[in-house]
Design a protein around this motif. Structure first.
Motif, PDB file in Angstrom:
ATOM      1  N   LYS A  49     -10.529  13.116  38.417  1.00 42.63           N
ATOM      2  CA  LYS A  49      -9.191  12.755  37.957  1.00 42.63           C
ATOM      3  C   LYS A  49      -8.241  12.924  39.137  1.00 42.63           C
ATOM      4  CE  LYS A  49      -6.182  13.452  34.031  1.00 42.63           C
ATOM      5  NZ  LYS A  49      -5.922  14.233  32.828  1.00 42.63           N
ATOM      6  N   GLY A  50      -7.402  11.924  39.379  1.00 40.59           N
ATOM      7  CA  GLY A  50      -6.470  11.968  40.500  1.00 40.59           C
ATOM      8  C   GLY A  50      -5.511  13.148  40.419  1.00 40.59           C
ATOM      9  N   PHE A  51      -5.193  13.698  41.578  1.00 41.24           N
ATOM     10  CA  PHE A  51      -4.330  14.873  41.689  1.00 41.24           C
ATOM     11  C   PHE A  51      -3.251  14.574  42.723  1.00 41.24           C
ATOM     12  CE2 PHE A  51      -3.669  18.463  44.630  1.00 41.24           C
ATOM     13  CZ  PHE A  51      -2.984  19.331  43.794  1.00 41.24           C
ATOM     14  N   TYR A  52      -2.011  15.021  42.445  1.00 40.55           N
ATOM     15  CA  TYR A  52      -0.907  14.825  43.388  1.00 40.55           C
ATOM     16  C   TYR A  52       0.077  15.981  43.249  1.00 40.55           C
ATOM     17  CZ  TYR A  52       3.223  12.821  45.632  1.00 40.55           C
ATOM     18  OH  TYR A  52       4.315  12.607  46.441  1.00 40.55           O
ATOM     19  N   PHE A  53       0.539  16.489  44.383  1.00 39.12           N
ATOM     20  CA  PHE A  53       1.581  17.510  44.407  1.00 39.12           C
ATOM     21  C   PHE A  53       2.417  17.309  45.662  1.00 39.12           C
ATOM     22  CE2 PHE A  53       2.935  21.569  46.321  1.00 39.12           C
ATOM     23  CZ  PHE A  53       3.905  21.933  45.395  1.00 39.12           C
ATOM     24  N   ARG A  54       3.754  17.381  45.508  1.00 32.09           N
ATOM     25  CA  ARG A  54       4.654  17.323  46.655  1.00 32.09           C
ATOM     26  C   ARG A  54       5.676  18.442  46.537  1.00 32.09           C
ATOM     27  NH1 ARG A  54       8.761  12.500  47.729  1.00 32.09           N
ATOM     28  NH2 ARG A  54      10.086  13.838  46.499  1.00 32.09           N
ATOM     29  N   PRO A  55       5.747  19.318  47.551  1.00 32.30           N
ATOM     30  CA  PRO A  55       6.761  20.374  47.513  1.00 32.30           C
ATOM     31  C   PRO A  55       8.150  19.789  47.761  1.00 32.30           C
ATOM     32  CG  PRO A  55       5.614  20.411  49.615  1.00 32.30           C
ATOM     33  CD  PRO A  55       4.944  19.372  48.766  1.00 32.30           C
ATOM     34  N   THR A  56       9.163  20.534  47.365  1.00 32.00           N
ATOM     35  CA  THR A  56      10.545  20.180  47.654  1.00 32.00           C
ATOM     36  C   THR A  56      10.937  20.931  48.924  1.00 32.00           C
ATOM     37  OG1 THR A  56      11.030  19.942  45.313  1.00 32.00           O
ATOM     38  CG2 THR A  56      12.914  20.258  46.777  1.00 32.00           C
ATOM     39  N   ALA A  57      11.492  20.222  49.893  1.00 29.87           N
ATOM     40  CA  ALA A  57      11.867  20.867  51.154  1.00 29.87           C
ATOM     41  C   ALA A  57      13.193  20.310  51.659  1.00 29.87           C
ATOM     42  CB  ALA A  57      10.785  20.654  52.202  1.00 29.87           C
ATOM     43  N   SER A  58      13.948  21.171  52.361  1.00 26.27           N
ATOM     44  CA  SER A  58      15.227  20.758  52.937  1.00 26.27           C
ATOM     45  C   SER A  58      15.538  21.624  54.142  1.00 26.27           C
ATOM     46  CB  SER A  58      16.348  20.867  51.899  1.00 26.27           C
ATOM     47  OG  SER A  58      16.507  22.221  51.502  1.00 26.27           O
ATOM     48  N   ASP A  59      16.504  21.149  54.927  1.00 19.47           N
ATOM     49  CA  ASP A  59      16.947  21.901  56.094  1.00 19.47           C
ATOM     50  C   ASP A  59      18.470  21.863  56.130  1.00 19.47           C
ATOM     51  OD1 ASP A  59      16.031  23.166  58.813  1.00 19.47           O
ATOM     52  OD2 ASP A  59      17.687  21.816  59.294  1.00 19.47           O
TER      53      ASP A  59
END
Length: 123
Positions: A49-59
């Motif tokens: 089963k496809g998996f995806y995760f993206r963290p939230t990041a900023s500067d």
């Protein structure tokens, strides 16, 4: 050795030189703020089963961010542009101490190390 009064005189002289040359202000180097990164990937995912995760990041300084990963499972594709991970695991296993880091080229900040447990699909 420079004492306090001599230092004050030197600074005043410097401001006079700037004023004579037409400079109305003096720019000081800004302090770099470390990037911020957050997010919580799922602890369990399912085989095939496809998996995806993206963290939230900023500067806070607006610096361009790049991302690094440590202990990446072989079936995961990682993006250095946004820190996202994706893939489709084909067998059950547990992957420990995965770390995604955001860097502004001066300082880095990492997500807390996480574990991905891949469980067999049930049907």
């Amino acid at each position: 050795m420079l004492n306090f009064r001599s230092a004050v005189k030197a600074v005043r002289a410097l401001f006079v030189v700037f004023a004579v040359c037409g400079f109305s202000s003096v720019a000081f180097a800004a302090t770099n703020a470390a990037p911020k990164i957050s997010g919580t990937p799922p602890a369990k995912i399912v085989t095939n089963k496809g998996f995806y995760f993206r963290p939230t990041a900023s500067d806070a300084n607006g610096d361009k961010l790049t991302f690094l990963i440590k202990n990446k499972p072989s079936w995961i594709t990682f993006s250095r542009l946004d820190g996202s991970i994706m893939g489709t695991p084909t067998s059950a296993a547990t992957y420990y101490n995965i770390v995604i880091t955001a860097s502004d080229g001066k300082t880095s900040t990492a997500l807390k190390a996480f574990t991905l447990q891949v469980v067999a699909s049930t049907g």
